[in-house]
Write an enzyme that holds these catalytic residues in place. Structure first.
Site, PDB file in Angstrom:
ATOM      1  N   GLU A  60      15.816  12.824  12.586  1.00  0.00           N
ATOM      2  CA  GLU A  60      15.576  12.069  11.357  1.00  0.00           C
ATOM      3  C   GLU A  60      16.702  12.217  10.337  1.00  0.00           C
ATOM      4  O   GLU A  60      17.035  11.255   9.646  1.00  0.00           O
ATOM      5  CB  GLU A  60      14.234  12.472  10.732  1.00  0.00           C
ATOM      6  CG  GLU A  60      13.022  11.856  11.433  1.00  0.00           C
ATOM      7  CD  GLU A  60      12.680  12.496  12.760  1.00  0.00           C
ATOM      8  OE1 GLU A  60      13.219  13.583  13.058  1.00  0.00           O
ATOM      9  OE2 GLU A  60      11.881  11.914  13.514  1.00  0.00           O
ATOM     10  N   HIS A 106       0.177  14.393  10.857  1.00  0.00           N
ATOM     11  CA  HIS A 106       0.519  13.020  11.253  1.00  0.00           C
ATOM     12  C   HIS A 106      -0.315  11.956  10.539  1.00  0.00           C
ATOM     13  O   HIS A 106      -0.356  10.817  10.975  1.00  0.00           O
ATOM     14  CB  HIS A 106       0.323  12.857  12.762  1.00  0.00           C
ATOM     15  CG  HIS A 106       1.490  13.311  13.585  1.00  0.00           C
ATOM     16  ND1 HIS A 106       2.072  14.536  13.428  1.00  0.00           N
ATOM     17  CD2 HIS A 106       2.196  12.690  14.556  1.00  0.00           C
ATOM     18  CE1 HIS A 106       3.071  14.657  14.295  1.00  0.00           C
ATOM     19  NE2 HIS A 106       3.174  13.552  14.985  1.00  0.00           N
TER      20      HIS A 106
HETATM   21  C1  LIG Z   1      10.161  15.123  13.667  1.00  0.00           C
HETATM   22  C2  LIG Z   1       9.450  14.204  14.584  1.00  0.00           C
HETATM   23  N1  LIG Z   1      10.020  13.033  14.908  1.00  0.00           N
HETATM   24  C3  LIG Z   1       9.397  12.185  15.750  1.00  0.00           C
HETATM   25  C4  LIG Z   1       8.188  12.490  16.288  1.00  0.00           C
HETATM   26  C5  LIG Z   1       7.479  11.521  17.220  1.00  0.00           C
HETATM   27  N2  LIG Z   1       7.513  12.016  18.607  1.00  0.00           N
HETATM   28  C6  LIG Z   1       6.491  12.720  19.095  1.00  0.00           C
HETATM   29  S1  LIG Z   1       6.783  13.240  20.647  1.00  0.00           S
HETATM   30  C7  LIG Z   1       8.292  12.544  20.694  1.00  0.00           C
HETATM   31  C8  LIG Z   1       9.127  12.685  21.935  1.00  0.00           C
HETATM   32  C9  LIG Z   1       9.502  14.095  22.231  1.00  0.00           C
HETATM   33  O1  LIG Z   1      10.119  14.208  23.470  1.00  0.00           O
HETATM   34  P1  LIG Z   1      10.401  15.593  24.165  1.00  0.00           P
HETATM   35  O2  LIG Z   1      10.873  16.571  23.165  1.00  0.00           O
HETATM   36  O3  LIG Z   1      11.280  15.336  25.316  1.00  0.00           O
HETATM   37  O4  LIG Z   1       8.971  16.095  24.652  1.00  0.00           O
HETATM   38  P2  LIG Z   1       7.983  15.449  25.736  1.00  0.00           P
HETATM   39  O5  LIG Z   1       7.076  14.539  24.997  1.00  0.00           O
HETATM   40  O6  LIG Z   1       8.790  14.763  26.760  1.00  0.00           O
HETATM   41  O7  LIG Z   1       7.201  16.598  26.280  1.00  0.00           O
HETATM   42  C10 LIG Z   1       8.547  11.869  19.495  1.00  0.00           C
HETATM   43  C11 LIG Z   1       9.749  11.096  19.206  1.00  0.00           C
HETATM   44  C12 LIG Z   1       7.605  13.713  15.892  1.00  0.00           C
HETATM   45  N3  LIG Z   1       6.388  14.074  16.325  1.00  0.00           N
HETATM   46  N4  LIG Z   1       8.260  14.548  15.066  1.00  0.00           N
END
Ligand SMILES: Cc1ncc(C[n+]2csc(CCOP(=O)(O)OP(=O)(O)O)c2C)c(N)n1
Ligand SMILES: [Mg+2]
Lengths: 322, 324
Positions: free
Chosen positions: B60, B129
């Protein structure tokens, strides 16, 4: 690892799989709300990892946390109850799928802000260092989380201050719909540790035995050297990012290919090949899990909702203040 | 004129402005291949390509920092925060950078930036959230904060925001994308910083915006059944705040409530009530009440979450209270 421990790992993997399959059904029926991220396909990661810890080692992870909760010894009843938002859940129905914690079992939560828990993990290790013990904090996160500043700040701090943290990147190759190479400057996440002069390794996360070995080695290094370590575990989520993911970003063939690499199937073959357990024995465990999950669903459905007054509890530790 | 959803209205505004001005581009998490987590930019990636619809890493600070930089050198980025809750991960860019850079350097450059962010509770997403922190952002001079309550306003305000030369936080509500309304086709602008009457009435004034508007309109219908005619003033923009329609309405009704989804303490309602007391004290016939979220982090459990959020009956009760 002896037979008992190997079978315990098998049992935990099947429990995660089956509990989440039931969870998905309950979600479709509207009994579970909010965001729910399934761990199906990744069971070998937390199972092998957490089997390698001492009970005094702390575990903290992201929102994809049902498996981690079960591996840490939280009961299926409580996991299911929390999913249903019931008072009998470990977070009293206030946390839901993404926020499972039982600090008495050294499971310090499910955290929903991507990367947000990494500096906190460094803080656990700082607290333990300050207390003069050699507890280790195991901090799990996704590949996507390694692109946010929190990750880099936490790694740097842990190395500079010699904090006992096992950084575990679960590389399931996507952060939501974004493939690793579309978001990360390097495709091997472990390379990021190099920049901080941190020991690291990479292991196949579909093979629970390999995960367990790699984790054991890393933990031994951290305990004796008093330094952090980054372990990258290669894995794949068989389901969408969360419930209701249109999955436009990956091909069905790719998903199929990985599903043939099912960590539970791989482990079954291993157990048979090593003559540790025959198919029949394992089917017995499957049947036992089936009953346990069914009971968990019944327990959760029969459990009370939190009381309205609970809205105002747990906000402050000092006598609850509005 | 067509009856379309909030989602379609926002999508339309983005597309029209991208077609009109090549300096406009979008960046954010999952805006491209995925099509936007709330499907607002569905089809954009195919239409405009990866150059103008940029999927970013989860970062972000980098998203907002890069958008600010690109805006300072003449582009017109639209940065999407997947949800407004992640604005807290990039607060410095919103507060210390976007809101201040132009001023600090004596107006040497413009900062034509739109930050789109989805906020709001009611979807069982848990405490981190589900927030409606609009008031916090409205606190900072240098930033403009817009939050529409109807599809037409969403379109007209977003188009204006994209054409504005200042940093604007554009807050949408996660439970309102399916709300339908009449929206003019093509060119249609609503000025930033203008409140409006969404429902005429004579008995009391309800000041609100965004989700509060949806709830207040329903409450007004309930009140009408009992012969009470509420006038609803929709703020639409929280900063700069246009008090004219509020004061005009209040001087007629002499009674008011403020409805917002965020927490009551230090909230939008606190500001509106103070302004009314400051600027129309002689017209006050009853204490002005605020309807807002209970002072708790939002829980996951559905019953508890709904109990914490402001509801139609709360508005009806407050309206009756000020009419006593
Ligand atoms: C600071 C923040 N930005 C965006 C999100 C939205 N978001 C939730 S999960 C995710 C993807 C995360 O991917 P990864 O770290 O690879 O974990 P995975 O879901 O694959 O286990 C995003 C963008 C969030 N929860 N927090
Ligand atoms: Mg991932």
């Amino acid at each position: 690892m002896d037979k008992e421990n190997l079978l315990q790992m098998y049992y935990e993997m099947v429990l995660i799989r089956r509990l989440e399959e039931r969870g998905a059904e309950l979600y479709q029926q509207g009994k579970i709300g909010g965001f729910m991220h399934l761990y199906i396909g990744q069971e070998a990661v937390s199972t092998g990892l957490i089997a390698a810890r001492e009970p005094r080692d702390r575990v903290i992870t992201a929102y994809r946390d049902h498996g981690v909760a079960l591996n840490c010894g939280i009961s299926a009843n409580e996991v299911m109850a929390e999913l249903l938002g019931k008072a009998t859940g470990m977070s009293k129905g206030k946390g839901g799928s993404m926020h499972m914690a039982d600090t008495s079992k050294n499971m310090w939560g499910g955290h929903a802000i991507v990367g947000g828990h990494l500096p906190i993990a460094a803080g656990f290790a700082l607290g333990d260092q300050y207390a003069g013990n050699d507890n280790i904090t195991i901090c799990m996160f996704g590949d996507g989380a390694t692109n946010i500043g929190y990750f880099h700040e936490a790694l740097n701090l842990s190395k500079t201050w010699n904090l006992r943290v096992l950084w575990v990147c679960e590389n399931n190759q996507y952060g939501m719909g974004t493939a690793v190479d579309r978001a990360s400057a390097v495709s091997e996440i472990r390379q990021k540790a190099e920049g901080y002069g941190m020991m690291n390794s990479r292991v196949d996360g579909m093979d629970v035995v390999k995960v367990h070995e790699a984790a054991s080695e890393a933990l031994k290094y951290i305990r004796t050297e008093g330094k952090p370590f980054l372990l990258e575990i290669m894995t794949y989520r068989f389901r969408g990012h969360s419930m209701g993911d249109p999955e436009r970003y990956r091909q069905q063939e790719e998903v199929k290919k990985w599903q043939e690499n099912d960590p539970i199937g791989i482990f079954r073959n291993y157990l048979a090949a090593q003559k540790i357990a025959a198919g029949n024995d394992l089917d017995g465990i499957d049947a036992q899990v089936e009953i346990e999950v069914q009971k968990a669903v019944e327990f959760a459905e029969a459990s009370p909702e939190p009381a309205l007054a609970d809205l105002y509890t747990d906000i402050y530790a000092d006598a609850d203040i509005r | 004129m067509a009856r379309i959803t909030m989602r379609e209205a926002i999508s339309q505004a983005l597309m029209e402005e991208m077609d009109r001005d090549p300096a406009v581009f979008i960046l954010g998490e999952e805006v491209g291949v995925w099509g936007g987590t709330y499907a607002v930019t569905k089809g954009f990636y195919d239409k405009y390509g990866a150059e103008r619809v940029k999927d970013t890493p989860i970062a972000e600070n980098a998203i907002l920092g890069a958008a600010i930089g690109a805006a300072m050198v003449g582009q017109r980025p639209i940065a999407e925060l997947m949800t407004i809750n992640f604005a807290f991960s990039a607060m410095d860019y919103i507060v210390n950078q976007a809101a201040k850079l132009r001023y600090m350097f004596g107006g040497q450059f413009m900062l034509p930036l739109v930050i789109r962010a989805v906020g709001g509770g009611g979807r069982q997403l848990g405490a981190t959230h589900s927030q409606t922190p609009d008031a916090i952002f409205a606190h900072f001079p240098g930033l403009k904060v817009v939050s529409p309550g109807t599809p037409a306003d969403a379109k007209g305000l977003l188009k204006s925001a994209i054409r504005s030369n200042d940093p604007i936080l554009f807050i949408e509500h996660a439970t309102m994308y399916q709300v339908r309304g009449e929206v003019p086709d093509g060119e249609f602008l609503i000025p930033i910083g203008k409140s409006t009457i969404q429902r005429p009435g004579k008995d009391l004034t309800i000041v609100t915006y965004c989700k509060g508007l949806e709830l207040s309109m329903k409450a007004a219908e309930e009140l009408a059944k009992e012969g009470i005619e509420a006038e609803i003033v929709d703020l639409r923009t929280l900063r700069p705040l246009d008090m004219e329609p509020v004061l005009e309405s209040f001087k007629k009704t002499n009674r008011a409530i403020v409805v917002e989804e965020g927490w009551k303490s230090y909230g939008v309602g606190s500001e509106i009530v103070s302004r009314i007391y400051e600027e129309a004290f002689d017209y006050v016939d009853a204490p002005i009440l605020r309807v807002a979220q209970k002072e708790v982090p939002l829980p996951y459990n559905r019953t508890l979450e709904q109990a914490a959020l402001p509801q139609v009956p709360d508005i009806v009760a407050a309206a009756k209270e000020v009419l006593k």
